[in-house]
Scaffold this motif. Structure first.
Motif, PDB file in Angstrom:
ATOM      1  N   SER A  27       0.849  -1.067   0.107  1.00  0.00           N
ATOM      2  CA  SER A  27      -0.116  -0.171   0.155  1.00  0.00           C
ATOM      3  C   SER A  27       0.877   1.431  -0.091  1.00  0.00           C
ATOM      4  CB  SER A  27      -1.034  -0.103   1.118  1.00  0.00           C
ATOM      5  OG  SER A  27      -0.185   0.043   2.253  1.00  0.00           O
ATOM      6  N   PRO A  28       1.804   1.450  -1.089  1.00  0.00           N
ATOM      7  CA  PRO A  28       2.715   2.721  -0.972  1.00  0.00           C
ATOM      8  C   PRO A  28       1.386   3.774  -1.376  1.00  0.00           C
ATOM      9  CG  PRO A  28       3.494   1.028  -2.523  1.00  0.00           C
ATOM     10  CD  PRO A  28       2.216   0.313  -2.003  1.00  0.00           C
ATOM     11  N   HIS A  76      -2.802   6.293   9.491  1.00  0.00           N
ATOM     12  CA  HIS A  76      -2.850   6.183   7.921  1.00  0.00           C
ATOM     13  C   HIS A  76      -2.415   4.862   7.328  1.00  0.00           C
ATOM     14  CE1 HIS A  76       1.565   6.330   7.522  1.00  0.00           C
ATOM     15  NE2 HIS A  76       1.695   7.089   8.549  1.00  0.00           N
ATOM     16  N   LEU A  77      -3.109   4.568   6.087  1.00  0.00           N
ATOM     17  CA  LEU A  77      -3.146   3.296   5.669  1.00  0.00           C
ATOM     18  C   LEU A  77      -1.918   3.014   4.622  1.00  0.00           C
ATOM     19  CD1 LEU A  77      -6.849   2.603   4.733  1.00  0.00           C
ATOM     20  CD2 LEU A  77      -5.566   1.287   6.406  1.00  0.00           C
ATOM     21  N   ASP A  78      -1.403   4.308   4.115  1.00  0.00           N
ATOM     22  CA  ASP A  78      -0.343   4.351   3.116  1.00  0.00           C
ATOM     23  C   ASP A  78       1.054   4.195   3.775  1.00  0.00           C
ATOM     24  OD1 ASP A  78      -0.855   6.909   4.254  1.00  0.00           O
ATOM     25  OD2 ASP A  78       0.424   7.657   2.879  1.00  0.00           O
ATOM     26  N   LYS A 195       0.969   0.929   9.645  1.00  0.00           N
ATOM     27  CA  LYS A 195       0.136  -0.310   9.699  1.00  0.00           C
ATOM     28  C   LYS A 195      -0.016  -0.828  11.011  1.00  0.00           C
ATOM     29  CE  LYS A 195       0.589  -1.462   4.904  1.00  0.00           C
ATOM     30  NZ  LYS A 195       0.745  -2.726   4.020  1.00  0.00           N
ATOM     31  N   ALA A 196       1.012  -0.598  11.910  1.00  0.00           N
ATOM     32  CA  ALA A 196       0.886  -0.863  13.702  1.00  0.00           C
ATOM     33  C   ALA A 196      -0.274   0.020  14.062  1.00  0.00           C
ATOM     34  CB  ALA A 196       1.989  -0.903  14.213  1.00  0.00           C
ATOM     35  N   GLY A 197      -0.293   1.137  13.665  1.00  0.00           N
ATOM     36  CA  GLY A 197      -1.348   2.289  14.136  1.00  0.00           C
ATOM     37  C   GLY A 197      -2.812   1.842  13.926  1.00  0.00           C
ATOM     38  N   VAL A 198      -2.954   1.253  12.453  1.00  0.00           N
ATOM     39  CA  VAL A 198      -4.129   0.761  12.085  1.00  0.00           C
ATOM     40  C   VAL A 198      -4.414  -0.327  12.878  1.00  0.00           C
ATOM     41  CG1 VAL A 198      -5.240  -0.234  10.131  1.00  0.00           C
ATOM     42  CG2 VAL A 198      -3.658   1.531   9.719  1.00  0.00           C
ATOM     43  N   ALA A 199      -3.773  -1.323  13.089  1.00  0.00           N
ATOM     44  CA  ALA A 199      -3.967  -2.541  13.960  1.00  0.00           C
ATOM     45  C   ALA A 199      -4.411  -1.967  15.213  1.00  0.00           C
ATOM     46  CB  ALA A 199      -3.010  -3.417  13.926  1.00  0.00           C
ATOM     47  N   VAL A 200      -3.775  -1.117  16.007  1.00  0.00           N
ATOM     48  CA  VAL A 200      -3.978  -0.592  17.291  1.00  0.00           C
ATOM     49  C   VAL A 200      -5.370  -0.090  17.318  1.00  0.00           C
ATOM     50  CG1 VAL A 200      -3.499   1.270  18.855  1.00  0.00           C
ATOM     51  CG2 VAL A 200      -1.724  -0.341  18.009  1.00  0.00           C
ATOM     52  N   VAL A 216     -19.609  11.081  23.677  1.00  0.00           N
ATOM     53  CA  VAL A 216     -19.555  11.880  22.335  1.00  0.00           C
ATOM     54  C   VAL A 216     -19.355  10.814  21.209  1.00  0.00           C
ATOM     55  CG1 VAL A 216     -19.448  14.164  23.094  1.00  0.00           C
ATOM     56  CG2 VAL A 216     -17.694  12.780  22.332  1.00  0.00           C
ATOM     57  N   ASP A 217     -19.936  11.253  20.145  1.00  0.00           N
ATOM     58  CA  ASP A 217     -19.360  10.365  18.845  1.00  0.00           C
ATOM     59  C   ASP A 217     -18.048  10.375  18.751  1.00  0.00           C
ATOM     60  OD1 ASP A 217     -22.037   9.957  18.109  1.00  0.00           O
ATOM     61  OD2 ASP A 217     -22.236  11.294  16.715  1.00  0.00           O
ATOM     62  N   VAL A 218     -17.574   9.188  18.606  1.00  0.00           N
ATOM     63  CA  VAL A 218     -15.875   8.985  18.105  1.00  0.00           C
ATOM     64  C   VAL A 218     -15.911   8.521  16.651  1.00  0.00           C
ATOM     65  CG1 VAL A 218     -13.783   8.009  18.881  1.00  0.00           C
ATOM     66  CG2 VAL A 218     -15.428   8.285  20.611  1.00  0.00           C
ATOM     67  N   TYR A 219     -15.244   9.208  15.855  1.00  0.00           N
ATOM     68  CA  TYR A 219     -14.852   8.658  14.583  1.00  0.00           C
ATOM     69  C   TYR A 219     -13.433   8.280  14.508  1.00  0.00           C
ATOM     70  CZ  TYR A 219     -18.844  11.624  13.179  1.00  0.00           C
ATOM     71  OH  TYR A 219     -20.151  12.226  12.936  1.00  0.00           O
ATOM     72  N   TRP A 220     -13.267   7.155  13.738  1.00  0.00           N
ATOM     73  CA  TRP A 220     -12.066   6.459  13.486  1.00  0.00           C
ATOM     74  C   TRP A 220     -11.688   6.619  12.214  1.00  0.00           C
ATOM     75  CZ3 TRP A 220     -10.204   3.741  18.008  1.00  0.00           C
ATOM     76  CH2 TRP A 220     -10.819   3.711  18.992  1.00  0.00           C
ATOM     77  N   LEU A 221     -10.636   7.337  11.836  1.00  0.00           N
ATOM     78  CA  LEU A 221     -10.262   7.909  10.513  1.00  0.00           C
ATOM     79  C   LEU A 221      -9.131   6.961  10.011  1.00  0.00           C
ATOM     80  CD1 LEU A 221     -10.778  11.821  11.172  1.00  0.00           C
ATOM     81  CD2 LEU A 221     -12.567  10.085  10.694  1.00  0.00           C
ATOM     82  N   PHE A 222      -9.307   6.606   9.018  1.00  0.00           N
ATOM     83  CA  PHE A 222      -7.881   5.847   8.142  1.00  0.00           C
ATOM     84  C   PHE A 222      -7.576   6.613   6.794  1.00  0.00           C
ATOM     85  CE2 PHE A 222     -10.461   3.065  10.655  1.00  0.00           C
ATOM     86  CZ  PHE A 222      -9.573   2.407  11.435  1.00  0.00           C
ATOM     87  N   THR A 223      -6.483   7.354   6.639  1.00  0.00           N
ATOM     88  CA  THR A 223      -6.193   8.083   5.606  1.00  0.00           C
ATOM     89  C   THR A 223      -5.201   7.323   4.677  1.00  0.00           C
ATOM     90  OG1 THR A 223      -4.264   9.089   6.809  1.00  0.00           O
ATOM     91  CG2 THR A 223      -6.207  10.222   7.302  1.00  0.00           C
TER      92      THR A 223
END
Length: 390
Positions: A27-28, A76-78, A195-200, A216-223
C-alpha cells in the motif's frame, strides 16, 4: 476528571493477526485500494458503520450519547515506496521515492512493480553491485536514489525490452515488508509505520463494541496519503472538536520514545500539540496504570498537520508506539501496541471536561485556563483553578 479506570482489555492475538494481515497488502501512497477494501471488510465484520471518500479514506463511527463536540482518532494506511522514473538502457529501472526515506534502506530490498500488464518482482541494487567486478569500489558508492537501480526479474536487457514487458514511467514499486513476530514480543518489519497504528485502532474498536456508550461520537479515520503530507484534511467531520493521531515514535539516541508503553508527543514540526488534550491523555495513562513517557519530534509531521493547515479548529494530540529505525527496517514491541490500544479505549470512554468545545465559537464563558502562578505559590481558590484537560 474521574480517577475511575476506563481502559478496556485488549485482545492481543487479534491485534497481531490484524497487523500481520495488513503487512501482507502492498500500500504505497497512491496504491491503497486493496488495503482500503481489507479494512472496510474488517469494519463490516465488527459491525461498525463507515463511509468512504472518493479516493478511499475511511471514516468509521462509534455513536456516543451526543454528536456535538465529537472526537476523532486517526491513522494512515499508506506506506513508503517508490515509482519508476526512467527505463534505463541497461534494462534496469531508475526510481524516485514515495515519501521521505533514505536509499540506504532501499539497497537489497525485494520489491513488486505494478504495471497495467501485471506485476513483476525485482531487487533494488546499488549501481555497482558485484564485488567480483568492482572490488572495493562497492564500498565507495555514494548513498542516494541516483545511485541505485531496480533489477527486474524478467528478461530485459534494454529500455525497449522493458517497454515490451509493459513497464512504464510512473509505475508503483512496493517494498516487501519482511515481517518477523518474535516470541519475546518484538515485531520487526518494514511499514510498521503505520500499519501498526491501524491494527491498534482496530483492536481498540473491537474492545469497545460491547462497552458503555461513549459520551460523544467517536470517529475512527483511516487516511491514505499521510506519507506525502496530505493526512486528515479532507475527512474530518465539522462536529469534531478534538483529534488524536496514532503513529510511530522515534526510539533513537537523543529521543525519549520507548518501544514499551505509550510515547506521548508534545510537539512535532507543526509546533506544540494542544495543551489540554495532551495533558488529558497523560492523566488517563496515570489513572489507568498505562506506562507513558513524553517526547518531541523535530523531523516529523502527522495526520493532524494537514487538518490544521486546512483551517480545522480542533484540539490535536499525537500518541505513538516507539519504533527503532523508523522509515527503515523497523522494530516495535507488542507492549507498546497493547498500551496504545488501552489508552484509546480509556480516551473514548472518558468524560468531556470542556463542554464549551461543543460550539464552534462563543464568548469567554467556559473557556479553558492554563497555570500562570509560580510553582511555589499557594494553590488557588477552587473558583480560580485551571480547567480540567479536554
Amino acid at each position: 476528571m474521574s480517577e475511575t479506570p476506563t481502559r478496556l482489555d485488549i485482545d492481543v492475538d487479534y491485534l497481531q493477526r490484524c497487523l500481520a494481515g495488513l503487512l501482507e497488502i502492498p500500500s504505497p501512497t497512491g496504491y491503497t485500494d486493496e488495503i482500503v477494501r481489507s479494512v472496510c471488510t474488517e469494519l463490516e465484520s465488527l459491525g461498525i458503520e463507515y463511509q468512504l471518500t472518493r479516493r478511499g479514506a475511511i471514516r468509521a463511527r462509534l455513536p456516543g450519547r451526543r454528536s456535538a463536540g465529537a472526537r476523532a482518532i486517526v491513522s494512515h494506511l499508506d506506506t513508503l515506496g517508490a515509482q519508476v522514473k526512467a527505463l534505463k538502457p541497461n534494462g534496469r529501472l531508475e526510481l524516485v521515492p514515495i515519501g521521505t526515506w533514505s536509499a540506504r534502506f532501499a539497497e537489497g530490498a525485494r520489491v513488486t512493480i505494478f504495471t497495467e500488464k501485471g506485476a513483476y518482482r525485482g531487487t533494488i541494487l546499488p549501481l555497482k553491485a558485484s564485488g567480483h567486478t568492482y572490488g572495493d569500489e562497492i564500498d565507495k558508492m555514494p548513498i542516494g536514489w541516483d545511485h541505485v537501480e531496480l533489477r527486474v526479474d524478467a528478461r530485459a536487457d534494454s529500455a525497449e525490452q522493458l517497454g515490451m514487458l509493459g513497464i512504464d514511467i510512473g509505475d508503483i514499486v512496493a517494498v516487501d515488508p519482511q515481517p518477523e513476530f518474535s516470541d519475546t514480543g518484538y515485531i520487526i518489519s518494514r511499514h510498521l509505520d503505520n500499519k501498526a497504528g491501524v491494527a491498534v485502532m482496530l483492536a481498540s474498536m473491537r474492545a469497545l463494541i460491547d462497552a458503555p456508550q461513549p459520551p460523544v461520537d467517536v470517529y475512527w479515520l483511516f487516511t491514505i496519503a499521510e506519507e506525502v503530507g496530505h493526512g486528515a484534511a479532507a475527512i474530518l467531520p465539522p462536529e469534531v472538536a478534538s483529534m488524536v493521531a496514532v503513529d510511530n515514535g522515534t526510539s533513537a539516541p537523543g529521543q525519549n520514545s520507548s518501544e514499551f508503553g505509550v510515547t506521548l508527543s508534545m510537539a512535532d514540526m507543526g509546533g506544540p500539540f494542544d495543551y489540554h488534550l495532551t495533558r488529558k491523555l497523560a492523566k488517563l495513562c496515570q489513572e489507568n496504570d498505562i506506562r507513558m513517557r513524553k517526547d518531541i519530534f523535530r523531523y516529523y509531521r502527522s495526520d493532524s498537520a494537514s487538518a490544521l493547515e486546512a483551517g480545522a479548529d480542533v484540539r490535536t494530540a499525537l500518541v505513538t508506539f516507539g519504533v527503532d529505525a523508523s522509515h527503515g527496517y523497523e522494530r516495535i514491541h507488542m507492549h507498546a501496541l497493547r498500551s496504545l490500544s488501552e489508552l484509546l479505549t480509556a480516551y473514548t470512554l472518558s468524560p468531556v471536561a470542556i463542554p464549551r468545545d461543543e460550539k464552534d465559537i462563543g464568548d469567554l464563558s467556559g473557556f479553558t485556563r492554563q497555570p500562570t502562578a509560580a510553582a511555589s505559590s499557594p494553590a488557588p481558590a477552587p473558583s480560580e483553578r485551571t480547567a480540567d484537560p479536554a
